[in-house]
Design a protein around this motif. Structure first.
Motif, PDB file in Angstrom:
ATOM      1  N   ALA A  94     -16.080  22.096 -51.099  1.00 19.24           N
ATOM      2  CA  ALA A  94     -17.183  22.330 -50.155  1.00 19.24           C
ATOM      3  C   ALA A  94     -17.032  21.458 -48.909  1.00 19.24           C
ATOM      4  CB  ALA A  94     -18.522  22.059 -50.844  1.00 19.24           C
ATOM      5  N   LYS A  95     -16.605  20.212 -49.102  1.00 26.63           N
ATOM      6  CA  LYS A  95     -16.417  19.309 -47.972  1.00 26.63           C
ATOM      7  C   LYS A  95     -15.287  19.798 -47.068  1.00 26.63           C
ATOM      8  CE  LYS A  95     -15.774  14.408 -46.928  1.00 26.63           C
ATOM      9  NZ  LYS A  95     -15.555  13.062 -47.515  1.00 26.63           N
ATOM     10  N   GLU A  96     -14.174  20.239 -47.679  1.00 21.08           N
ATOM     11  CA  GLU A  96     -13.064  20.753 -46.877  1.00 21.08           C
ATOM     12  C   GLU A  96     -13.470  22.009 -46.105  1.00 21.08           C
ATOM     13  OE1 GLU A  96      -9.857  21.380 -49.523  1.00 21.08           O
ATOM     14  OE2 GLU A  96      -9.454  19.240 -49.864  1.00 21.08           O
ATOM     15  N   ASP A  97     -14.236  22.878 -46.734  1.00 25.41           N
ATOM     16  CA  ASP A  97     -14.694  24.086 -46.054  1.00 25.41           C
ATOM     17  C   ASP A  97     -15.591  23.746 -44.870  1.00 25.41           C
ATOM     18  OD1 ASP A  97     -14.975  27.017 -45.950  1.00 25.41           O
ATOM     19  OD2 ASP A  97     -17.056  26.626 -46.469  1.00 25.41           O
ATOM     20  N   LEU A  98     -16.470  22.772 -45.062  1.00 29.38           N
ATOM     21  CA  LEU A  98     -17.348  22.351 -43.968  1.00 29.38           C
ATOM     22  C   LEU A  98     -16.546  21.750 -42.816  1.00 29.38           C
ATOM     23  CD1 LEU A  98     -20.242  21.967 -42.984  1.00 29.38           C
ATOM     24  CD2 LEU A  98     -20.281  19.761 -44.141  1.00 29.38           C
ATOM     25  N   GLN A  99     -15.530  20.936 -43.158  1.00 32.45           N
ATOM     26  CA  GLN A  99     -14.693  20.347 -42.112  1.00 32.45           C
ATOM     27  C   GLN A  99     -13.920  21.415 -41.351  1.00 32.45           C
ATOM     28  OE1 GLN A  99     -12.327  17.489 -44.251  1.00 32.45           O
ATOM     29  NE2 GLN A  99     -13.919  15.909 -44.233  1.00 32.45           N
ATOM     30  N   ALA A 100     -13.423  22.435 -42.086  1.00 30.95           N
ATOM     31  CA  ALA A 100     -12.676  23.509 -41.425  1.00 30.95           C
ATOM     32  C   ALA A 100     -13.574  24.290 -40.466  1.00 30.95           C
ATOM     33  CB  ALA A 100     -12.093  24.444 -42.475  1.00 30.95           C
ATOM     34  N   LYS A 101     -14.804  24.578 -40.886  1.00 28.34           N
ATOM     35  CA  LYS A 101     -15.734  25.291 -40.011  1.00 28.34           C
ATOM     36  C   LYS A 101     -16.081  24.458 -38.776  1.00 28.34           C
ATOM     37  CE  LYS A 101     -17.913  28.125 -43.586  1.00 28.34           C
ATOM     38  NZ  LYS A 101     -19.175  28.441 -44.308  1.00 28.34           N
ATOM     39  N   GLN A 102     -16.260  23.142 -38.974  1.00 23.43           N
ATOM     40  CA  GLN A 102     -16.573  22.284 -37.841  1.00 23.43           C
ATOM     41  C   GLN A 102     -15.402  22.210 -36.865  1.00 23.43           C
ATOM     42  OE1 GLN A 102     -19.554  20.919 -37.249  1.00 23.43           O
ATOM     43  NE2 GLN A 102     -18.776  20.150 -35.301  1.00 23.43           N
ATOM     44  N   ALA A 103     -14.159  22.179 -37.409  1.00 21.99           N
ATOM     45  CA  ALA A 103     -12.979  22.150 -36.543  1.00 21.99           C
ATOM     46  C   ALA A 103     -12.875  23.434 -35.717  1.00 21.99           C
ATOM     47  CB  ALA A 103     -11.726  21.955 -37.385  1.00 21.99           C
ATOM     48  N   MET A 104     -13.153  24.578 -36.360  1.00 25.07           N
ATOM     49  CA  MET A 104     -13.125  25.850 -35.628  1.00 25.07           C
ATOM     50  C   MET A 104     -14.206  25.875 -34.543  1.00 25.07           C
ATOM     51  SD  MET A 104     -12.529  28.530 -38.781  1.00 25.07           S
ATOM     52  CE  MET A 104     -12.725  29.937 -37.685  1.00 25.07           C
ATOM     53  N   LYS A 105     -15.359  25.337 -34.855  1.00 25.44           N
ATOM     54  CA  LYS A 105     -16.448  25.296 -33.873  1.00 25.44           C
ATOM     55  C   LYS A 105     -16.082  24.412 -32.677  1.00 25.44           C
ATOM     56  CE  LYS A 105     -21.417  24.392 -33.599  1.00 25.44           C
ATOM     57  NZ  LYS A 105     -22.616  23.936 -34.350  1.00 25.44           N
ATOM     58  N   ASP A 106     -15.477  23.243 -32.977  1.00 30.54           N
ATOM     59  CA  ASP A 106     -15.062  22.345 -31.888  1.00 30.54           C
ATOM     60  C   ASP A 106     -13.979  22.984 -31.033  1.00 30.54           C
ATOM     61  OD1 ASP A 106     -16.851  20.547 -32.912  1.00 30.54           O
ATOM     62  OD2 ASP A 106     -15.354  19.352 -33.990  1.00 30.54           O
ATOM     63  N   ALA A 107     -13.026  23.678 -31.693  1.00 29.90           N
ATOM     64  CA  ALA A 107     -11.954  24.323 -30.934  1.00 29.90           C
ATOM     65  C   ALA A 107     -12.507  25.418 -30.036  1.00 29.90           C
ATOM     66  CB  ALA A 107     -10.924  24.909 -31.904  1.00 29.90           C
ATOM     67  N   GLU A 108     -13.477  26.184 -30.535  1.00 25.79           N
ATOM     68  CA  GLU A 108     -14.082  27.233 -29.715  1.00 25.79           C
ATOM     69  C   GLU A 108     -14.837  26.639 -28.536  1.00 25.79           C
ATOM     70  OE1 GLU A 108     -15.166  31.050 -28.480  1.00 25.79           O
ATOM     71  OE2 GLU A 108     -13.618  30.321 -29.865  1.00 25.79           O
ATOM     72  N   LYS A 146     -14.148  23.789 -27.034  1.00 26.37           N
ATOM     73  CA  LYS A 146     -13.144  23.321 -26.068  1.00 26.37           C
ATOM     74  C   LYS A 146     -12.544  24.485 -25.290  1.00 26.37           C
ATOM     75  CE  LYS A 146     -11.803  19.092 -28.496  1.00 26.37           C
ATOM     76  NZ  LYS A 146     -10.703  18.368 -29.184  1.00 26.37           N
ATOM     77  N   ARG A 147     -12.309  25.603 -25.981  1.00 21.12           N
ATOM     78  CA  ARG A 147     -11.747  26.767 -25.298  1.00 21.12           C
ATOM     79  C   ARG A 147     -12.698  27.278 -24.222  1.00 21.12           C
ATOM     80  NH1 ARG A 147     -11.844  32.178 -25.337  1.00 21.12           N
ATOM     81  NH2 ARG A 147     -13.612  32.190 -26.777  1.00 21.12           N
ATOM     82  N   ARG A 148     -13.989  27.360 -24.559  1.00 19.32           N
ATOM     83  CA  ARG A 148     -14.966  27.796 -23.549  1.00 19.32           C
ATOM     84  C   ARG A 148     -15.029  26.830 -22.379  1.00 19.32           C
ATOM     85  NH1 ARG A 148     -19.071  28.206 -27.508  1.00 19.32           N
ATOM     86  NH2 ARG A 148     -18.959  30.113 -28.742  1.00 19.32           N
TER      87      ARG A 148
END
Length: 349
Positions: free
Chosen positions: A184-198, A200-202
């Protein structure tokens, strides 16, 4: 050596031994050992309460049955059926030395042991017997002692295996819970990383748009200055204005923020405006995105919410490039009307 001394030498608690001897009416080592094994995990009852609850015994002895023996025989007939009662009546003039289970043939010294056997086996047919129970020899005592120790060791082994199995099951549950938590912790970190990357892209896209708009503004200002210089030179020399100067003056004006209808028309293409607000006193800039229909006063209110020292009624804004100072009369105008779309840098003072 007495039965109590033998049991003490085996490591039993003296109080528990006293309880076993009382419960078995001191009928021998074997009944006491059986009782200790059967009730090894039970709490020791109050001796006074046990004395009140203990059943009456039918004693064999060497004397013939008296009135008490007759009462015990009647009680035995009432509990264990008419078979035992008939046997007692038939042998009333014979010396009774034991009680025999008619179903399995075991012989007991008194009714307490017979009751104990009945509870364990479920047998309910007993009769008096003239067979005398001989005391255990030293060899038999040793054999019984070895059997008791073997039974105790086996019971402890079974209990130890059950505890180990239970501990293993608990450990498996704990590990599974740990794995689930880690996943669950890894999944949350992966979602947060995707959110941060998006995000930064914007931000990169917005910055690229802002740089493109500033570059276009610089080119428009260069053209305007070149045309202005050409017009001034033509006027000084008394020549007519170049056609390109007259025709291009309108696009040049349109390229400036607030430079006429063309700017307003171009500004309509942008629904949002990205602003970077810097304080004249220095410090970090503040970035926000507002609707192009938002007023300059809303920009002042946003800045006042970020910086406590800023007052909406006294703050003023300016642009360094192109250089422009906004007055309080401009606070009611929209960012589109002021030519600040799609992005702009404001200096607050």
């Amino acid at each position: 050596m007495s039965d109590k001394d033998v049991l003490v030498s085996m490591g039993f608690d003296p109080a528990r031994i006293e309880w076993a001897l009382r419960a078995t009416k001191n009928s021998g080592l074997q009944p006491a050992m059986d009782f200790l094994l059967e009730h090894s995990d039970d709490p020791i009852p109050d001796p006074s309460a046990q004395a009140q609850a203990a059943p009456s015994s039918v004693t064999g002895g060497d004397a013939p049955m008296d009135e008490d023996d007759e009462e015990d025989a009647a009680a035995l007939r009432a509990v264990y059926g008419t078979g035992a009662g008939a046997a007692v009546a038939a042998a009333a003039d014979v010396e009774a030395k034991s009680i025999k289970c008619s179903q399995c043939g075991k012989i007991f010294k008194n009714t307490s042991l017979a009751n104990y056997h009945a509870e364990k086996s479920g047998h309910d047919q007993f009769e008096e017997s003239t067979e005398e129970i001989k005391p255990l020899t030293e060899e038999e005592k040793k054999q019984k002692l070895a059997e008791l120790r073997s039974k105790m060791a086996e019971k402890r082994s079974v209990k130890s295996k059950e505890e180990a199995k239970e501990q293993q099951a608990n450990e498996a549950l704990r590990r599974k819970a740990g794995r689930d938590m880690g996943a669950a912790k890894e999944d949350l970190q992966a979602k947060q990383a995707m959110k941060d990357a998006e995000a930064k892209r914007r931000e990169k896209i917005e910055d690229a748009k802002a740089r493109a708009a500033i570059k276009a503004q610089i080119e428009a200002d260069k053209r305007e200055r070149a045309e202005k210089a050409a017009r001034e030179k033509a006027l000084r020399e008394g020549k007519s204005l170049p056609e390109s100067s007259a025709s291009s003056s309108t696009p040049a004006a349109a390229a400036r923020p607030g430079g006429g209808a063309a700017a307003t028309t171009a500004g309509k293409d942008f629904k949002e405006t990205r602003l970077q607000i810097r304080l004249a006193s220095g410090g970090q800039p503040y970035t926000t995105t507002l609707s192009s229909d938002a007023t300059l006063r809303e920009v002042a209110e946003f800045l006042a919410g970020q910086v406590l020292s800023v007052d909406v009624e006294t703050v003023s804004f300016a642009q360094h490039f192109p250089r422009k100072q906004f007055s309080h009369a401009d606070f009611s105008k929209t960012l589109r009307d002021l030519g600040l779309t799609p992005s702009a840098v404001l200096i607050a003072s």
